[in-house]
Structure formats: structure tokens, C-alpha cells
Design a protein around this motif. Structure first.
Motif, PDB file in Angstrom:
ATOM      1  N   LYS A  76       0.834  -1.211   0.000  1.00 32.35           N
ATOM      2  CA  LYS A  76       0.000   0.000   0.000  1.00 32.35           C
ATOM      3  C   LYS A  76       0.863   1.252   0.000  1.00 32.35           C
ATOM      4  N   LEU A  77       1.898   1.259   0.832  1.00 31.34           N
ATOM      5  CA  LEU A  77       2.756   2.440   0.912  1.00 31.34           C
ATOM      6  C   LEU A  77       3.544   2.668  -0.373  1.00 31.34           C
ATOM      7  N   SER A  78       4.098   1.607  -0.951  1.00 34.64           N
ATOM      8  CA  SER A  78       4.928   1.783  -2.150  1.00 34.64           C
ATOM      9  C   SER A  78       4.120   2.318  -3.321  1.00 34.64           C
ATOM     10  N   GLY A  79       2.800   2.097  -3.293  1.00 34.04           N
ATOM     11  CA  GLY A  79       1.955   2.598  -4.367  1.00 34.04           C
ATOM     12  C   GLY A  79       1.283   3.924  -4.068  1.00 34.04           C
ATOM     13  N   ARG A  80       1.625   4.535  -2.948  1.00 36.88           N
ATOM     14  CA  ARG A  80       0.973   5.794  -2.567  1.00 36.88           C
ATOM     15  C   ARG A  80       1.279   6.908  -3.562  1.00 36.88           C
ATOM     16  N   PHE A  81       2.500   6.903  -4.094  1.00 32.00           N
ATOM     17  CA  PHE A  81       2.883   7.832  -5.162  1.00 32.00           C
ATOM     18  C   PHE A  81       3.445   7.014  -6.315  1.00 32.00           C
ATOM     19  N   PRO A  82       3.325   7.495  -7.544  1.00 37.04           N
ATOM     20  CA  PRO A  82       3.826   6.713  -8.685  1.00 37.04           C
ATOM     21  C   PRO A  82       5.343   6.610  -8.678  1.00 37.04           C
TER      22      PRO A  82
END
Length: 285
Positions: A151-157
């Protein structure tokens, strides 16, 4: 009978053992000096408080404890004892419990350091550890309750890890392990290291379970009550730099260092910068 020195010879009243000791001592000195940090770590584990905080390292996915070697050698030269934990990489809760058990063996203050997924682990492991004085996130996740690594790694592109992974390797009894494809490991994980070194790392990489990357953190995060430091690479392709900056700001980091041009394995490519951040954390009042 008293022995007298004979001119022109190399012996003396101290005899041959003294000569051997004299010749060998210079060779042993560097080796003996290298043992001092290890002895300090043993002292910490055995209940004798070392002079400096003990640095406890927790590696992340697709890596192992040797990834800290360059940082450990620099800290050892400055007198810091260290323990590099073999992170099981099986699940956030169980891995954190294991790290907590290691922390319980250390006498005196600890600076707890986590890389990548290891950040998930230290955030939970430190929550109940009274001897942890500082947290250092080295390209590491600093989750809030309910957040997972995915979830965190996908918070920003910017993360390109997903397509770089192999098909899941099924584990007997259930679940699956994840690896990075060897052909993509260098560019994805360690682009600022020599290609040969990265290829060796790709062969020896340790897998993380699929479930561990999707497991959410639970409880109050340790960074809410323990001071934190962040250091990460500008060109991290696993966890985008924007995610690191967001987590550092949210945690109220005492210091945030973005290393220009560095990859996800900033501790390997820029060990001096990482060691300095850890020493800053260790010396903070």
C-alpha cells in the motif's frame, strides 16, 4: 647461570619467545582491533553495558545481513557495537516478534535501523522495547496502523518492483515466496552498484513471502514516540523518493537525507552517508 648478550647476535635475555612476540605483534594488532566492536556487542548481549549505543540492523526483502557490511565497518571504527539481525522475511508480526526478542538481549540503549521491508518490522518491534532510543529508516517503510508495504509503495507513482518479480514460488503448507528476476535485479534494485556485484546479489537474494508485503502494520507505530531519522536514494525504484519524503514528514523526522543518484540499496552504494545518519541518531540527546 646468567645469560649474557653476545655481540652480533639477535637473541637477548628474553629469548626466542620474546622475538616471536615482537615479530608477530604488529601483524596481530589490526586483527585484535577488529575484535573490539564484536566484544562490545557480546558485552551488550551478556548484560554488560557498552560505552556507546548498540546499533541493531534489520535488513529488508531480497537482501541479507551482509548488506550492512560497509556501514558496520565504519561504525565499528568509531567504537559502535552492532548486531545485524537475520530477518526471517515471513510476516510483519512474526518478524517483529523475532526482532523484539533480539532487542531483549541487549543491555543499554539501542539505535534500531531498518532497510526497506525491515522498516515495517522495526516500526512494530520497537513499540514495546524500552531500550530503543532512536529509529533509522534506510530506504525503509515507516507505516501507520493499517498500512502494508504494498500500500505504501503505491501511494505515489514510480515503483517498478511488481513487473520485476518472478512468478510466486509456492511454499509447502501454503503461501508463496517472491524473488526479483535475476535479469532485472541490477536495474531495479541496485542500479548504482557495479553490474557484477549486483548479479551476485541477485543469485544470493533472500525471498520475502507474498503475504508479508501485503500484511498491514498493527498497533501504534513506534515513530510516534521514538525519534526517527530517514536516509534514502533519489533513484529508488522499489519505494519512490516521494513516498520516503511523505513518511519522513509524517513521522516528524529529526533528519531527512535524500542521497542524489542513489538506488534502493543506499547502504551498499553510499555507506558513509548512511553511517553518518546513524551516528547522528546515536548522538542525539
Amino acid at each position: 647461570m646468567e645469560h649474557h648478550d653476545v655481540p652480533g647476535t639477535t637473541t637477548s635475555r628474553r629469548g626466542i619467545p620474546w622475538l616471536i612476540a615482537t615479530a608477530v605483534a604488529p601483524l596481530l594488532l589490526p586483527w585484535c582491533s577488529a575484535l573490539v566492536p564484536a566484544a562490545s556487542a557480546d558485552a551488550a548481549a551478556e548484560g554488560r553495558q557498552p560505552a556507546r549505543p548498540t546499533i541493531v540492523f534489520v535488513h529488508g526483502a531480497f537482501a541479507d545481513s551482509s548488506s550492512w557490511n560497509g556501514v558496520v565497518s565504519r561504525l565499528a571504527a568509531d567504537g559502535y557495537p552492532a548486531i545485524a539481525v537475520a530477518n526471517p522475511l515471513r510476516g510483519v508480526k512474526s518478524d517483529a516478534a523475532y526482532v523484539s526478542s533480539v532487542l531483549g538481549t541487549v543491555k543499554g540503549p539501542v539505535v534500531l535501523v531498518g532497510h526497506s521491508y525491515g522498516g515495517m518490522v522495526i516500526t512494530q518491534a520497537a513499540a514495546g522495547a524500552k531500550n530503543v532510543k532512536s529509529l533509522v529508516y534506510v530506504a525503509g517503510f515507516a507505516p501507520a496502523a493499517g498500512e502494508s508495504a504494498l500500500k505504501l509503495s503505491g501511494r505515489f507513482p514510480g515503483s517498478t518492483l511488481g513487473p520485476a518479480l518472478t512468478p510466486p514460488v509456492r511454499i509447502p503448507g501454503g503461501g508463496a515466496d517472491l524473488y526479483i528476476r535475476q535479469s532485472r535485479f541490477w536495474k531495479q534494485f541496485a542500479a548504482d552498484l557495479p553490474e557484477g556485484q549486483a548479479r551476485l546479489m541477485a543469485v544470493a537474494q533472500r525471498p520475502v513471502t507474498e503475504a508479508a508485503l501485503g500484511e498491514p502494520a498493527t498497533g501504534a507505530p513506534a515513530w510516534k514516540t521514538i525519534p526517527s531519522w530517514f536516509v534514502y536514494g533519489e533513484r529508488d525504484k522499489n519505494i519512490p523518493a516521494a513516498v520516503h519524503a511523505f513518511m519522513a514528514k509524517r513521522a516528524g523526522a529529526k533528519e531527512t537525507v535524500e542521497v542524489k543518484g542513489a538506488s534502493h540499496v543506499v547502504m551498499l552504494s553510499r555507506p558513509a552517508a548512511v553511517a553518518k545518519t546513524i551516528e547522528d541518531a546515536a548522538g542525539a540527546k
